[in-house]
Scaffold this motif. Structure first.
Motif, PDB file in Angstrom:
ATOM      1  N   MET A   1       0.822  -1.267   0.089  1.00 24.03           N
ATOM      2  CA  MET A   1      -0.054  -0.108   0.041  1.00 24.03           C
ATOM      3  C   MET A   1       0.959   1.307   0.032  1.00 24.03           C
ATOM      4  SD  MET A   1      -3.075   0.766   0.627  1.00 24.03           S
ATOM      5  CE  MET A   1      -3.802   2.720   0.559  1.00 24.03           C
ATOM      6  N   ALA A   2       0.433   2.281  -0.758  1.00 20.43           N
ATOM      7  CA  ALA A   2       1.420   3.384  -0.794  1.00 20.43           C
ATOM      8  C   ALA A   2       0.657   4.669  -1.059  1.00 20.43           C
ATOM      9  CB  ALA A   2       2.250   3.604  -1.971  1.00 20.43           C
ATOM     10  N   LEU A   3       0.995   5.960  -0.623  1.00 19.86           N
ATOM     11  CA  LEU A   3       0.346   6.980  -0.732  1.00 19.86           C
ATOM     12  C   LEU A   3       1.108   7.918  -1.780  1.00 19.86           C
ATOM     13  CD1 LEU A   3      -0.962   8.121   2.892  1.00 19.86           C
ATOM     14  CD2 LEU A   3      -2.141   7.573   0.793  1.00 19.86           C
ATOM     15  N   PHE A   4       0.666   8.101  -2.878  1.00 19.42           N
ATOM     16  CA  PHE A   4       1.546   9.051  -3.740  1.00 19.42           C
ATOM     17  C   PHE A   4       1.062  10.682  -3.711  1.00 19.42           C
ATOM     18  CE2 PHE A   4      -0.046   4.804  -5.652  1.00 19.42           C
ATOM     19  CZ  PHE A   4       1.452   4.367  -5.759  1.00 19.42           C
ATOM     20  N   PHE A   5       2.173  11.131  -3.363  1.00 17.32           N
ATOM     21  CA  PHE A   5       1.840  12.788  -3.196  1.00 17.32           C
ATOM     22  C   PHE A   5       2.119  13.534  -4.307  1.00 17.32           C
ATOM     23  CE2 PHE A   5       0.906  13.472   1.388  1.00 17.32           C
ATOM     24  CZ  PHE A   5       1.265  12.132   1.761  1.00 17.32           C
ATOM     25  N   ILE A   6       0.818  14.027  -4.986  1.00 11.52           N
ATOM     26  CA  ILE A   6       1.011  14.546  -6.355  1.00 11.52           C
ATOM     27  C   ILE A   6       0.538  15.917  -6.235  1.00 11.52           C
ATOM     28  CG2 ILE A   6       0.131  14.514  -8.544  1.00 11.52           C
ATOM     29  CD1 ILE A   6      -0.408  11.494  -8.122  1.00 11.52           C
ATOM     30  N   GLU A   7       1.592  16.821  -6.982  1.00 13.00           N
ATOM     31  CA  GLU A   7       1.412  18.372  -6.831  1.00 13.00           C
ATOM     32  C   GLU A   7       0.307  18.674  -7.904  1.00 13.00           C
ATOM     33  OE1 GLU A   7       4.928  20.711  -6.791  1.00 13.00           O
ATOM     34  OE2 GLU A   7       4.096  22.365  -6.217  1.00 13.00           O
ATOM     35  N   LYS A   8      -0.326  19.881  -7.584  1.00 11.42           N
ATOM     36  CA  LYS A   8      -1.352  20.438  -8.629  1.00 11.42           C
ATOM     37  C   LYS A   8      -0.448  20.584 -10.003  1.00 11.42           C
ATOM     38  CE  LYS A   8      -1.379  25.169  -7.630  1.00 11.42           C
ATOM     39  NZ  LYS A   8      -2.030  26.275  -6.824  1.00 11.42           N
ATOM     40  N   ASN A   9      -1.229  20.672 -11.055  1.00 14.10           N
ATOM     41  CA  ASN A   9      -0.665  20.873 -12.345  1.00 14.10           C
ATOM     42  C   ASN A   9       0.417  19.902 -12.804  1.00 14.10           C
ATOM     43  OD1 ASN A   9      -2.270  23.166 -12.680  1.00 14.10           O
ATOM     44  ND2 ASN A   9      -0.653  24.348 -11.777  1.00 14.10           N
ATOM     45  N   THR A  10       0.795  18.640 -12.247  1.00 11.66           N
ATOM     46  CA  THR A  10       1.524  17.729 -12.645  1.00 11.66           C
ATOM     47  C   THR A  10       0.868  16.950 -13.934  1.00 11.66           C
ATOM     48  OG1 THR A  10       2.079  17.271 -10.470  1.00 11.66           O
ATOM     49  CG2 THR A  10       2.552  15.377 -11.842  1.00 11.66           C
ATOM     50  N   PRO A  11       1.667  16.918 -14.830  1.00  9.41           N
ATOM     51  CA  PRO A  11       1.191  16.190 -16.132  1.00  9.41           C
ATOM     52  C   PRO A  11       0.512  14.763 -15.745  1.00  9.41           C
ATOM     53  CG  PRO A  11       3.452  17.430 -16.501  1.00  9.41           C
ATOM     54  CD  PRO A  11       3.124  17.485 -15.066  1.00  9.41           C
ATOM     55  N   GLY A  12      -0.642  14.616 -16.318  1.00 13.67           N
ATOM     56  CA  GLY A  12      -1.491  13.405 -15.900  1.00 13.67           C
ATOM     57  C   GLY A  12      -2.279  13.514 -14.881  1.00 13.67           C
TER      58      GLY A  12
ATOM     59  N   VAL B   1       5.032   7.530  -0.196  1.00 14.47           N
ATOM     60  CA  VAL B   1       5.075   7.337   1.250  1.00 14.47           C
ATOM     61  C   VAL B   1       4.297   6.058   1.541  1.00 14.47           C
ATOM     62  CG1 VAL B   1       3.966   8.005   3.432  1.00 14.47           C
ATOM     63  CG2 VAL B   1       4.833   9.611   2.265  1.00 14.47           C
ATOM     64  N   PHE B   2       5.192   5.010   2.137  1.00 13.32           N
ATOM     65  CA  PHE B   2       4.683   3.783   2.391  1.00 13.32           C
ATOM     66  C   PHE B   2       4.233   3.792   3.803  1.00 13.32           C
ATOM     67  CE2 PHE B   2       7.419   2.931  -0.959  1.00 13.32           C
ATOM     68  CZ  PHE B   2       6.622   2.560  -1.842  1.00 13.32           C
ATOM     69  N   PRO B   3       2.770   3.506   4.320  1.00 11.66           N
ATOM     70  CA  PRO B   3       2.282   3.420   5.508  1.00 11.66           C
ATOM     71  C   PRO B   3       2.855   2.203   6.239  1.00 11.66           C
ATOM     72  CG  PRO B   3       0.544   3.715   3.740  1.00 11.66           C
ATOM     73  CD  PRO B   3       1.815   3.624   3.112  1.00 11.66           C
ATOM     74  N   HIS B   4       2.640   2.382   7.362  1.00  6.13           N
ATOM     75  CA  HIS B   4       3.393   0.931   8.265  1.00  6.13           C
ATOM     76  C   HIS B   4       2.704  -0.401   7.679  1.00  6.13           C
ATOM     77  CE1 HIS B   4       3.802   4.432  11.555  1.00  6.13           C
ATOM     78  NE2 HIS B   4       4.627   4.329  10.584  1.00  6.13           N
ATOM     79  N   SER B   5       3.602  -1.458   7.707  1.00  2.00           N
ATOM     80  CA  SER B   5       3.235  -2.588   7.275  1.00  2.00           C
ATOM     81  C   SER B   5       2.209  -3.054   8.414  1.00  2.00           C
ATOM     82  CB  SER B   5       4.288  -3.717   6.854  1.00  2.00           C
ATOM     83  OG  SER B   5       5.056  -3.781   7.742  1.00  2.00           O
ATOM     84  N   GLY B   6       1.483  -4.085   8.341  1.00  3.18           N
ATOM     85  CA  GLY B   6       0.722  -4.636   9.669  1.00  3.18           C
ATOM     86  C   GLY B   6      -0.524  -3.785   9.834  1.00  3.18           C
ATOM     87  N   GLN B   7      -0.529  -2.560   9.055  1.00  2.00           N
ATOM     88  CA  GLN B   7      -1.782  -1.671   9.432  1.00  2.00           C
ATOM     89  C   GLN B   7      -2.807  -2.102   8.366  1.00  2.00           C
ATOM     90  OE1 GLN B   7      -0.639   2.238   9.781  1.00  2.00           O
ATOM     91  NE2 GLN B   7      -1.132   2.081  12.015  1.00  2.00           N
ATOM     92  N   ASN B   8      -4.086  -2.071   8.532  1.00  6.55           N
ATOM     93  CA  ASN B   8      -5.023  -1.873   7.131  1.00  6.55           C
ATOM     94  C   ASN B   8      -5.242  -0.516   6.929  1.00  6.55           C
ATOM     95  OD1 ASN B   8      -7.147  -1.750   5.719  1.00  6.55           O
ATOM     96  ND2 ASN B   8      -8.029  -3.844   6.290  1.00  6.55           N
ATOM     97  N   THR B   9      -4.431  -0.089   5.780  1.00  9.46           N
ATOM     98  CA  THR B   9      -4.380   1.359   5.877  1.00  9.46           C
ATOM     99  C   THR B   9      -5.807   2.093   5.613  1.00  9.46           C
ATOM    100  OG1 THR B   9      -1.931   1.228   5.024  1.00  9.46           O
ATOM    101  CG2 THR B   9      -3.108   3.397   4.684  1.00  9.46           C
ATOM    102  N   PRO B  10      -6.314   1.634   4.520  1.00  5.51           N
ATOM    103  CA  PRO B  10      -7.758   2.033   4.484  1.00  5.51           C
ATOM    104  C   PRO B  10      -8.621   2.260   5.817  1.00  5.51           C
ATOM    105  CG  PRO B  10      -7.415   0.504   2.595  1.00  5.51           C
ATOM    106  CD  PRO B  10      -6.304   0.391   3.753  1.00  5.51           C
ATOM    107  N   ASP B  11      -8.364   1.321   6.536  1.00  5.86           N
ATOM    108  CA  ASP B  11      -9.497   1.202   7.815  1.00  5.86           C
ATOM    109  C   ASP B  11      -8.641   2.521   8.761  1.00  5.86           C
ATOM    110  OD1 ASP B  11     -11.202  -0.854   7.155  1.00  5.86           O
ATOM    111  OD2 ASP B  11     -10.049  -2.212   8.741  1.00  5.86           O
TER     112      ASP B  11
END
Ligand SMILES: Cc1cc2nc3c(=O)[nH]c(=O)nc-3n(C[C@H](O)[C@H](O)[C@H](O)COP(=O)(O)OP(=O)(O)OC[C@H]3O[C@@H](n4cnc5c(N)ncnc54)[C@H](O)[C@@H]3O)c2cc1C
Length: 378
Positions: A177-188, A221-231
């Motif tokens: 599981m990962a969180l991608f930090f995306i800045e406004k106006n990034t192509p795509g 950013v990678f959340p801690h393993s062992g956690q259910n990140t969406p929860d």
């Protein structure tokens, strides 16, 4: 357990209400059909940054009691402007909290420091169409490509997406599981037009698409393993929705009570009619019970996090459903005056349904409470 607020906390609540009142020009934000723009949201967050509001629950604040004070402060802000509240919370307690919990020190310096100083705004995109987050794999994926990561996928109903400087997008990267930090106006990064909603009309909300969006690896950013990140994220959302339910309930109750004292029918204030005073009595009983349950949940988040999860689902169900009942009764008490737009009770009524749908919906929360109890009995 002590849920009393100190004089410092009460003074802090007054500062928040004053800041929001100044920034939202007497409630118009919650009644119009066009959501606020980046400048308006930035000015509200800038005013709140002068108080301790943004830092609460994310880092220790001198003289203020963590999650409990946060719940009281959330109630005050949501009562003053539900739309401003929802946007501020998505930026701070979702986007900011994900950085606080999982980012490294360089990522925190780059994003968390300016966020808490009120200089940038954020959004967190978790929901995907047809995916039950936490039980099914997310469709959004990041693929490593040299020093970059290329993100593709679609996210729905993202609060602040049309105005945010940064969006934290949940997905999978290299099997984690990962969180991608995306800045406004990034192509795509394609942000769809703002959605029209029943309530929280001033909150900008939109679907987004990530079409081969390339970001440096340092923005993953990678959340801690062992956690259910969406929860974990749903728990944060539920806390926000408890504050929202308390805020709209107290705004609807006080508006209806003041109206019942001043509005006359048959030569006397309508509060003198037992049918009206009983309605107000029921509303106040629901409000007081909601506050107790929400405050106890906040208290337990700090003292016994394991117990807090199930309590949070119970509180979510009770507070969100009570809010709808309180707001509906408030409009009944106010008669035709309540039905006309631009009064806090009607604003609250339009917002109430959202609190039952978002986060862990009241249906799913009941299922989870039942499952938890079943687990305890085994
Ligand atoms: C105004 C708004 C703002 C939002 N902001 C954000 C945001 O900023 N970021 C973000 O990531 N998401 C956001 N969302 C998405 C929100 O979290 C989801 O809408 C919510 O989780 C519900 O998902 P859904 O609409 O796909 O409904 P579904 O999950 O399809 O549910 C539809 C109905 O089925 C019921 N249901 C579904 N599964 C079960 C089950 N297992 N058991 C019993 N009943 C079930 C639900 O309770 C509901 O009544 C927002 C939504 C709205 C409306």
């Amino acid at each position: 357990m002590n849920y009393d607020f100190t004089p410092q906390e009460t003074a802090f609540f007054t500062d928040i209400a004053a800041a929001v009142k100044q920034a939202t020009a007497g409630g118009k934000l919650d009644c119009r059909n066009c959501p606020m723009d980046a400048e308006e949201l930035g000015s509200i967050i800038g005013l709140l940054a002068r108080t301790s509001y943004l830092r609460l629950g994310l880092e220790p604040v001198e003289e203020l009691n963590g999650q409990l004070t946060l719940m009281g402060a959330m109630e005050v802000l949501a009562a003053a402007s539900p739309s401003a509240y929802l946007s501020v919370e998505a930026s701070i307690r979702l986007f900011g909290r994900s950085l606080c919990q999982w980012a490294n020190s360089d990522q925190k310096t780059k994003l968390l420091t300016p966020l808490l100083a009120g200089q940038i705004t954020g959004a967190l995109a978790l929901s995907e169409s047809n995916v039950s987050a936490g039980h099914q794999a997310l469709i959004t994926k990041g693929k490593k490509d040299g020093p970059s990561v290329v993100v593709s996928g679609e996210k729905q109903y993202v609060i602040n997406a049309p105005v945010a400087d940064w969006i934290a997008v949940a997905g999978e990267c290299g099997g984690s599981m990962a969180l991608f930090f995306i800045e406004k106006n990034t192509p795509g990064l394609i942000v769809q037009p703002p959605l029209a909603t029943l309530g929280y009309e001033g909150t900008p909300i939109a679907h987004i698409r990530l079409d081969g969006c390339e970001i440096p690896e340092s923005q993953v950013v990678f959340p801690h393993s062992g956690q259910n990140t969406p929860d974990v994220i749903k728990m944060w959302e539920n806390q926000i929705l408890l504050g929202a339910s308390l805020g709209i309930s107290s705004a609807a109750f006080s508006t209806a009570r003041d109206f019942a004292k001043s509005h006359k029918s048959g030569g006397k204030p309508i509060i003198a009619y037992q049918e009206i005073s009983f309605k107000l009595a029921e509303m106040l009983t629901l409000l007081q019970t909601s506050q107790l349950l929400a405050y106890r949940t906040a208290w337990t988040m700090e003292t016994n996090p394991k117990e807090a999860q199930e309590l949070m689902w119970c509180a979510k169900v009770f507070c969100a459903e009570s809010a709808e009942q309180i707001c509906s009764q408030a409009l009944q008490v106010m008669g035709a005056s309540g039905y006309v737009k631009a009064n806090p009770a009607q604003t609250a009524y339009r917002c109430a349904k959202y609190n039952q749908i978002a986060g862990t919906s009241t249906e799913i929360a009941r299922v989870k409470i039942g499952d938890a109890e079943l687990g305890y009995r085994e």
